[in-house]
Write a protein that holds these residues in place. Structure first.
Motif, PDB file in Angstrom:
ATOM      1  N   VAL A   1      19.870 109.948 -55.930  1.00  0.00           N
ATOM      2  CA  VAL A   1      20.581 108.690 -56.186  1.00  0.00           C
ATOM      3  C   VAL A   1      22.038 108.984 -56.505  1.00  0.00           C
ATOM      4  CG1 VAL A   1      20.770 106.694 -57.718  1.00  0.00           C
ATOM      5  CG2 VAL A   1      18.521 107.439 -56.920  1.00  0.00           C
ATOM      6  N   TRP A   2      22.282 109.967 -57.389  1.00  0.00           N
ATOM      7  CA  TRP A   2      23.646 110.331 -57.777  1.00  0.00           C
ATOM      8  C   TRP A   2      24.456 110.769 -56.550  1.00  0.00           C
ATOM      9  CZ3 TRP A   2      26.656 109.467 -61.766  1.00  0.00           C
ATOM     10  CH2 TRP A   2      27.845 110.176 -61.861  1.00  0.00           C
ATOM     11  N   ALA A   3      23.871 111.569 -55.684  1.00  0.00           N
ATOM     12  CA  ALA A   3      24.571 112.025 -54.480  1.00  0.00           C
ATOM     13  C   ALA A   3      24.954 110.836 -53.593  1.00  0.00           C
ATOM     14  CB  ALA A   3      23.710 113.010 -53.699  1.00  0.00           C
ATOM     15  N   GLY A   4      24.068 109.848 -53.491  1.00  0.00           N
ATOM     16  CA  GLY A   4      24.369 108.654 -52.702  1.00  0.00           C
ATOM     17  C   GLY A   4      25.499 107.839 -53.302  1.00  0.00           C
ATOM     18  N   VAL A   5      25.502 107.720 -54.621  1.00  0.00           N
ATOM     19  CA  VAL A   5      26.583 106.999 -55.297  1.00  0.00           C
ATOM     20  C   VAL A   5      27.899 107.729 -55.097  1.00  0.00           C
ATOM     21  CG1 VAL A   5      27.502 106.348 -57.562  1.00  0.00           C
ATOM     22  CG2 VAL A   5      25.099 105.896 -57.014  1.00  0.00           C
ATOM     23  N   GLU A   6      27.890 109.026 -55.336  1.00  0.00           N
ATOM     24  CA  GLU A   6      29.122 109.805 -55.225  1.00  0.00           C
ATOM     25  C   GLU A   6      29.667 109.794 -53.791  1.00  0.00           C
ATOM     26  OE1 GLU A   6      30.985 113.952 -56.926  1.00  0.00           O
ATOM     27  OE2 GLU A   6      28.839 113.600 -57.144  1.00  0.00           O
ATOM     28  N   ALA A   7      28.788 109.734 -52.809  1.00  0.00           N
ATOM     29  CA  ALA A   7      29.226 109.696 -51.413  1.00  0.00           C
ATOM     30  C   ALA A   7      29.984 108.409 -51.087  1.00  0.00           C
ATOM     31  CB  ALA A   7      28.020 109.842 -50.483  1.00  0.00           C
ATOM     32  N   ARG A   8      29.713 107.335 -51.844  1.00  0.00           N
ATOM     33  CA  ARG A   8      30.393 106.060 -51.596  1.00  0.00           C
ATOM     34  C   ARG A   8      31.722 105.928 -52.340  1.00  0.00           C
ATOM     35  NH1 ARG A   8      24.755 104.348 -51.568  1.00  0.00           N
ATOM     36  NH2 ARG A   8      24.838 103.816 -53.759  1.00  0.00           N
ATOM     37  N   LEU A   9      32.026 106.878 -53.223  1.00  0.00           N
ATOM     38  CA  LEU A   9      33.306 106.848 -53.943  1.00  0.00           C
ATOM     39  C   LEU A   9      34.412 107.364 -53.038  1.00  0.00           C
ATOM     40  CD1 LEU A   9      32.140 108.307 -57.386  1.00  0.00           C
ATOM     41  CD2 LEU A   9      32.438 105.902 -56.774  1.00  0.00           C
ATOM     42  N   ASP A  10      35.649 107.059 -53.392  1.00  0.00           N
ATOM     43  CA  ASP A  10      36.784 107.533 -52.601  1.00  0.00           C
ATOM     44  C   ASP A  10      36.997 109.034 -52.723  1.00  0.00           C
ATOM     45  OD1 ASP A  10      37.469 105.207 -51.375  1.00  0.00           O
ATOM     46  OD2 ASP A  10      39.305 104.866 -52.491  1.00  0.00           O
ATOM     47  N   ARG A  11      36.574 109.610 -53.845  1.00  0.00           N
ATOM     48  CA  ARG A  11      36.688 111.060 -54.009  1.00  0.00           C
ATOM     49  C   ARG A  11      35.573 111.533 -54.930  1.00  0.00           C
ATOM     50  NH1 ARG A  11      42.086 111.036 -57.733  1.00  0.00           N
ATOM     51  NH2 ARG A  11      41.037 110.642 -59.677  1.00  0.00           N
ATOM     52  N   PRO A  12      35.241 112.832 -54.887  1.00  0.00           N
ATOM     53  CA  PRO A  12      34.157 113.348 -55.729  1.00  0.00           C
ATOM     54  C   PRO A  12      34.465 113.186 -57.221  1.00  0.00           C
ATOM     55  CG  PRO A  12      34.770 114.945 -54.045  1.00  0.00           C
ATOM     56  CD  PRO A  12      35.794 113.856 -54.006  1.00  0.00           C
ATOM     57  N   VAL A  13      33.453 112.919 -58.008  1.00  0.00           N
ATOM     58  CA  VAL A  13      33.612 112.754 -59.450  1.00  0.00           C
ATOM     59  C   VAL A  13      34.213 114.017 -60.076  1.00  0.00           C
ATOM     60  CG1 VAL A  13      32.379 112.409 -61.630  1.00  0.00           C
ATOM     61  CG2 VAL A  13      31.802 111.020 -59.642  1.00  0.00           C
ATOM     62  N   ALA A  14      33.907 115.174 -59.522  1.00  0.00           N
ATOM     63  CA  ALA A  14      34.442 116.437 -60.063  1.00  0.00           C
ATOM     64  C   ALA A  14      35.970 116.453 -60.047  1.00  0.00           C
ATOM     65  CB  ALA A  14      33.902 117.617 -59.264  1.00  0.00           C
ATOM     66  N   GLU A  15      36.583 115.657 -59.169  1.00  0.00           N
ATOM     67  CA  GLU A  15      38.046 115.575 -59.108  1.00  0.00           C
ATOM     68  C   GLU A  15      38.590 114.531 -60.074  1.00  0.00           C
ATOM     69  OE1 GLU A  15      39.388 114.992 -55.101  1.00  0.00           O
ATOM     70  OE2 GLU A  15      38.145 116.629 -54.352  1.00  0.00           O
ATOM     71  N   GLY A  16      37.719 113.865 -60.806  1.00  0.00           N
ATOM     72  CA  GLY A  16      38.122 112.848 -61.769  1.00  0.00           C
ATOM     73  C   GLY A  16      37.778 111.459 -61.263  1.00  0.00           C
ATOM     74  N   LEU A  17      37.153 110.676 -62.107  1.00  0.00           N
ATOM     75  CA  LEU A  17      36.757 109.326 -61.731  1.00  0.00           C
ATOM     76  C   LEU A  17      37.769 108.341 -62.296  1.00  0.00           C
ATOM     77  CD1 LEU A  17      34.608 107.461 -60.461  1.00  0.00           C
ATOM     78  CD2 LEU A  17      33.560 107.330 -62.711  1.00  0.00           C
ATOM     79  N   ASN A  18      38.364 107.562 -61.440  1.00  0.00           N
ATOM     80  CA  ASN A  18      39.272 106.499 -61.843  1.00  0.00           C
ATOM     81  C   ASN A  18      38.527 105.187 -61.625  1.00  0.00           C
ATOM     82  OD1 ASN A  18      41.192 104.382 -61.757  1.00  0.00           O
ATOM     83  ND2 ASN A  18      42.817 105.881 -61.454  1.00  0.00           N
ATOM     84  N   THR A  19      37.967 104.666 -62.702  1.00  0.00           N
ATOM     85  CA  THR A  19      37.111 103.492 -62.599  1.00  0.00           C
ATOM     86  C   THR A  19      37.880 102.268 -62.105  1.00  0.00           C
ATOM     87  OG1 THR A  19      35.778 104.380 -64.399  1.00  0.00           O
ATOM     88  CG2 THR A  19      35.412 102.084 -63.834  1.00  0.00           C
ATOM     89  N   ALA A  20      39.125 102.093 -62.542  1.00  0.00           N
ATOM     90  CA  ALA A  20      39.917 100.950 -62.077  1.00  0.00           C
ATOM     91  C   ALA A  20      40.113 101.025 -60.561  1.00  0.00           C
ATOM     92  CB  ALA A  20      41.260 100.890 -62.793  1.00  0.00           C
ATOM     93  N   HIS A  21      40.328 102.221 -60.067  1.00  0.00           N
ATOM     94  CA  HIS A  21      40.492 102.381 -58.622  1.00  0.00           C
ATOM     95  C   HIS A  21      39.197 102.051 -57.890  1.00  0.00           C
ATOM     96  CE1 HIS A  21      41.563 103.969 -54.722  1.00  0.00           C
ATOM     97  NE2 HIS A  21      40.415 104.618 -54.746  1.00  0.00           N
ATOM     98  N   GLU A  22      38.088 102.655 -58.350  1.00  0.00           N
ATOM     99  CA  GLU A  22      36.808 102.460 -57.651  1.00  0.00           C
ATOM    100  C   GLU A  22      36.318 101.015 -57.735  1.00  0.00           C
ATOM    101  OE1 GLU A  22      35.455 104.494 -55.626  1.00  0.00           O
ATOM    102  OE2 GLU A  22      36.576 106.291 -56.122  1.00  0.00           O
TER     103      GLU A  22
END
Length: 128
Positions: free
Chosen positions: A21-42
């Motif tokens: 599930v996590w891999a599917g969510v991360e695949a839909r983000l603009d960039r990998p969470v390891a590079e930093g998650l910008n919630t306002a952007h997403e």
């Protein structure tokens, strides 16, 4: 995604492991969470690229309504984030906003994410 397809996807996710599930969510983000998650952007800015993309419609008790695009929300929350910075709030500071469930609450949350006021630790199952 059509409504029926979306429901089927949710049902299929119930059979997946947390890592799947996590891999599917991360695949839909603009960039990998390891590079930093910008919630306002997403949550907003990535959709605001299309300035006409509708985010929400606020219905008023008197019968009127307001249409808010993602660009409107991005602009309003950017202005609030600037005001918070100008007031002296910095990354990691705490603040509170007493708001109802209106569009202002969404704008405030986006502004908080923009300015780093919300700290979030994202841990995958089994990590740490």
């Amino acid at each position: 995604m059509a409504g029926t397809a979306f429901v089927e996807q949710l049902r299929a996710e119930r059979a997946m492991s947390v890592d799947e599930v996590w891999a599917g969510v991360e695949a839909r983000l603009d960039r990998p969470v390891a590079e930093g998650l910008n919630t306002a952007h997403e949550a907003c800015d990535r959709w605001a690229r299309d300035r006409g993309r509708l985010a929400l419609v606020v219905r008023h008790s008197g019968g009127g309504s307001e249409r808010w695009t993602f660009a409107d929300l991005a602009d309003a929350s950017s202005r609030l984030a600037s005001a918070l910075r100008a007031a002296g709030l910095r990354r990691g500071d705490r603040f509170a906003a007493l708001l109802g469930q209106g569009v202002e609450a969404h704008i405030c949350a986006l502004a908080a994410w923009r300015t780093g006021k919300v700290r979030r630790n994202l841990l995958r199952a089994g990590a740490g």
